[in-house]
Design a protein around this motif. Structure first.
Motif, short mmCIF file in Angstrom:
data_model
loop_
_atom_site.label_atom_id
_atom_site.label_comp_id
_atom_site.label_asym_id
_atom_site.label_seq_id
_atom_site.Cartn_x
_atom_site.Cartn_y
_atom_site.Cartn_z
N ILE A 3 16.39 -12.20 -13.02
CA ILE A 3 17.31 -13.32 -12.77
C ILE A 3 17.08 -14.42 -13.80
O ILE A 3 18.01 -15.05 -14.27
CB ILE A 3 17.09 -13.86 -11.34
CG1 ILE A 3 17.44 -12.76 -10.34
CG2 ILE A 3 17.94 -15.10 -11.09
CD1 ILE A 3 17.06 -13.09 -8.92
N SER A 4 15.83 -14.62 -14.13
CA SER A 4 15.49 -15.57 -15.19
C SER A 4 14.23 -15.06 -15.86
O SER A 4 13.73 -13.98 -15.54
CB SER A 4 15.27 -16.96 -14.59
OG SER A 4 14.03 -16.98 -13.91
N ASP A 5 13.72 -15.86 -16.77
CA ASP A 5 12.48 -15.45 -17.44
C ASP A 5 11.33 -15.35 -16.47
O ASP A 5 10.36 -14.63 -16.70
CB ASP A 5 12.13 -16.47 -18.52
CG ASP A 5 12.97 -16.25 -19.78
OD1 ASP A 5 13.34 -15.09 -20.03
OD2 ASP A 5 13.25 -17.23 -20.48
N HIS A 6 11.41 -16.07 -15.38
CA HIS A 6 10.27 -16.14 -14.48
C HIS A 6 10.52 -15.51 -13.12
O HIS A 6 9.64 -15.51 -12.27
CB HIS A 6 9.85 -17.61 -14.29
CG HIS A 6 9.49 -18.27 -15.58
ND1 HIS A 6 8.27 -18.09 -16.19
CD2 HIS A 6 10.21 -19.07 -16.40
CE1 HIS A 6 8.24 -18.78 -17.32
NE2 HIS A 6 9.40 -19.37 -17.48
#
Lengths: 184, 471
Positions: free
Chosen positions: B428-431
């Motif tokens: 979903i995101s980098d994290h």
């Protein structure tokens, strides 16, 4: 000659086409290498080797539209620069000391007039960043890569990529802020 | 807000991304010489670097495949635990049963017994074919089918039918052989498993007291084929494990399980209805392997035999699907691999009912905590998608739970398992990413005295899903 004609000529092994392509693109390609390597001598060496790679692997590139060739060449410059840093173990060198010098809690300044700062000065500022920070900053801020891709590319964790980027931003912001103050 | 904060970065990018270094084009002569001298060599070097990169991927894929093969090999080749002891311990029981069977018609006894009936066996036969593919090898599936087909004639004829082809069954005298047709399902040399029993000397002593004059004929000790029937392998996600097991407690001494068999029920949902339905059908009284076991117990009651003490402690139980909550932390090394560990909490619920109390059921709850150690290899890495393989092991202990005297928790034994999984993650995101990991686990045999799905069903499938944070 147009980019397409240069591409076709280089593909056919035409040395004149190669020369023209080189002379047309070398200034910007050297700029790319300089952004990653921070000094001109290394940048020129890497660029020369990258051009050899470009001419020898041009048959793997499929020309699509105007600008696609220079974009592809630019990617090769980036990869060659990172390979160079990796071989010299410069992606990790000296980071612990410098990382400690920039507290994470420090608020990032917000430079207001970056456009008024000459590009050569900005390049010098970027060049002054530690290799590891500079590389991540270039990949994230200029190439628009995600931290996850950067992490995989450099063999570091996403957290490391993120923190290096944030610290590079803070360092640049302070340098730009200080440049603005000095020129007022 | 974020846009404003990043505006100076955008400006900076615009300034430096197209930066041109004056005089860079002067290097053509040097480049031309290099091209003339060694372009081919350099190109070969580049090509070989590319080949090396490709080889690296292949090596990683090979390691992952080897790890998966190793896990599969261990799962399929590990010998079944305590089958020999199962025969030795159960043989006295079978002797008791033999004598009783001669006195009480099997059909009469069967009507009261909580047993696995022929319908259950038939249901299992149907399920086995379905389960076999995702659970074990084709050979194991064949073994399961064979057992089931053996059960059906026994049910039809109420005969003392040890399964055809069963060497020990053939040795048993027809007149005495009670319909206990619990048979090992390992004839094909597969992982199919039927019976597991824990050795208990005091029980043998007890039997010796019950038969002070004649003792337990040696020949009979091994005269029974414990049927069983079922494969311990393969209760996959969404499948209930229904088991029947006889327990005994005499003079305050807990007698470990004498014998049990269990059956796989295909049940996508672990509803009460499904479980009850499985139990009730077992109690319908059709003769089958397990049925006869319990019917003989009931016969002991009616005949006043000392062995009657076992019968009212016979218990039918059903494991519900364990629920697991995991917290992992992983450390990436290199671009495509990571080591991960963490804590895994599992809650196990087992519904059980004693023969004496009919359908009244109880629920035993056990809590487990495990520490896994896994290696993970990325096989696909896209900007927003990862696919990976992982393999590892986990050490797990029971923390406690319902302290029923017959199903008491074993907090001493360490459960070791080998695990493998293939996972997919969407970033979903980098994290932050969400993942799903279908996996397979094999629990190594141990000496635990308690009923556990880990021992009843050592090979299991799982589907883990969750959220992964990257710091």
């Amino acid at each position: 000659m147009t980019e397409r004609e240069l591409y076709d000529g280089c593909l056919a092994g035409d040395r004149n086409a190669q020369k023209e392509l080189y002379e047309n693109t070398a200034p910007s390609m050297l700029g790319v290498c300089l952004r990653y390597l921070g000094n001109r001598a290394d940048a020129e060496d890497v660029m020369q080797d990258a051009y050899i790679r470009i001419f020898s692997s041009l048959n793997k590139f499929h020309y699509k539209s105007a600008g696609s060739l220079s974009a592809w060449m630019s990617r090769i410059m980036v990869n060659s620069s990172i390979d160079f840093l990796r071989k010299k173990s410069r992606l990790q060198a000296g980071l612990p000391v410098i990382e400690g010098a920039v507290p994470d809690i420090e608020e990032e300044p917000e430079p207001s007039s970056v456009r008024s700062v000459p590009a050569a000065v900005l390049m010098d500022m970027v060049a002054s960043l530690p290799d590891g920070y500079r590389t991540v900053f270039n990949l994230v801020a200029v190439e628009r890569m995600r931290h996850r891709e950067v992490a995989k590319m450099l063999g570091i964790s996403i957290g490391t990529s993120t923190s290096r980027y944030q610290r590079a931003r803070r360092m640049l912001a302070r340098m730009i802020e200080s440049y603005e103050k000095s020129t007022k | 807000m974020k846009q404003n904060k990043d505006k100076w970065i955008d400006d900076l990018k615009e300034q430096i991304s197209g930066y041109e270094v004056p005089g860079a084009g002067a290097g053509w002569d040097a480049l031309s010489r290099k091209l003339d001298a060694g372009a081919a060599g350099k190109a070969a070097g580049g090509a070989s670097a590319g080949t090396a990169a490709g080889r690296g991927w292949k090596v990683r894929a090979g390691i992952a495949a080897a790890a998966a093969a190793a896990v599969a090999a261990v799962v399929l080749l590990l010998p079944e635990k305590s089958e020999d002891s199962a025969v030795a311990v159960n043989s006295p029981v079978t002797e008791v049963v033999d004598n009783a069977a001669a006195e009480v018609p099997a059909s009469e006894a069967l009507s009261d017994a909580p047993v696995l009936d022929a319908a259950s066996a038939a249901a299992f036969a149907a399920n086995a074919a379905v389960d076999a593919v995702p659970t074990a090898s084709g050979a194991a599936a064949a073994a399961i089918s064979g057992v089931v087909s053996d059960l059906q004639p026994a049910a039809a004829g109420s005969a003392p039918s040890a399964a055809a082809g069963s060497e020990k069954a053939a040795d048993a005298p027809a007149g005495q052989s009670s319909p206990i047709t619990v048979e090992k399902a390992d004839a094909a040399g597969t992982a199919a498993r039927t019976v597991k029993t824990v050795t208990d000397k005091s029980f043998e002593d007890l039997l010796a007291e019950a038969y002070p004059d004649e003792g337990v004929p040696e020949g009979r000790r091994h005269g029974w084929n414990i049927t069983a029937g079922t494969s311990a392998v393969g209760a996959g996600a969404g499948e209930a494990l229904v088991a029947t097991r006889a327990l005994s407690r005499i003079e305050g001494i807990f007698i470990p399980p004498l014998f049990y068999s269990f059956d796989l029920k295909s049940s996508p949902v672990y509803s009460e209805g499904m479980i009850s339905s499985g139990v009730s059908s077992e109690m319908s009284g059709n003769p089958s392997s397990s049925a006869t076991c319990n019917s003989v117990d009931m016969a002991q009651v009616k005949s006043g035999n000392v062995a009657s003490e076992f019968s009212d402690k016979a218990v039918s139980y059903t494991h519900r699907q364990p629920v697991r909550i995991s917290l992992f932390i992983s450390r990436e090394f290199g671009a495509a691999s990571a080591v991960e560990s963490g804590l895994v909490y599992s809650i196990h619920r087992t519904e059980y009912a004693f023969a004496a109390s009919g359908t009244k059921s109880n629920v035993r709850t056990l809590h487990y905590l495990g520490i896994p150690l896994n290696l993970r290899w990325n096989i696909v890495a896209r900007p927003q998608f990862d696919a990976y393989l992982k393999a590892g092991a986990m050490a797990e202990k029971c923390l406690g739970g319902t302290n029923d005297i017959y199903l008491r928790p074993d907090t001493r034994t360490l459960y070791l398992s080998l695990n493998g999984a293939a996972g997919a993650e969407y970033l979903i995101s980098d994290h932050l990413g969400i993942f799903a990991e279908p996996g397979i686990s094999y629990y190594l045999p141990n000496d635990s005295y308690t009923i556990s799905i880990y021992n009843d069903n050592p090979l299991s499938f799982s589907l883990n899903a969750g959220v992964r944070f990257r710091l």
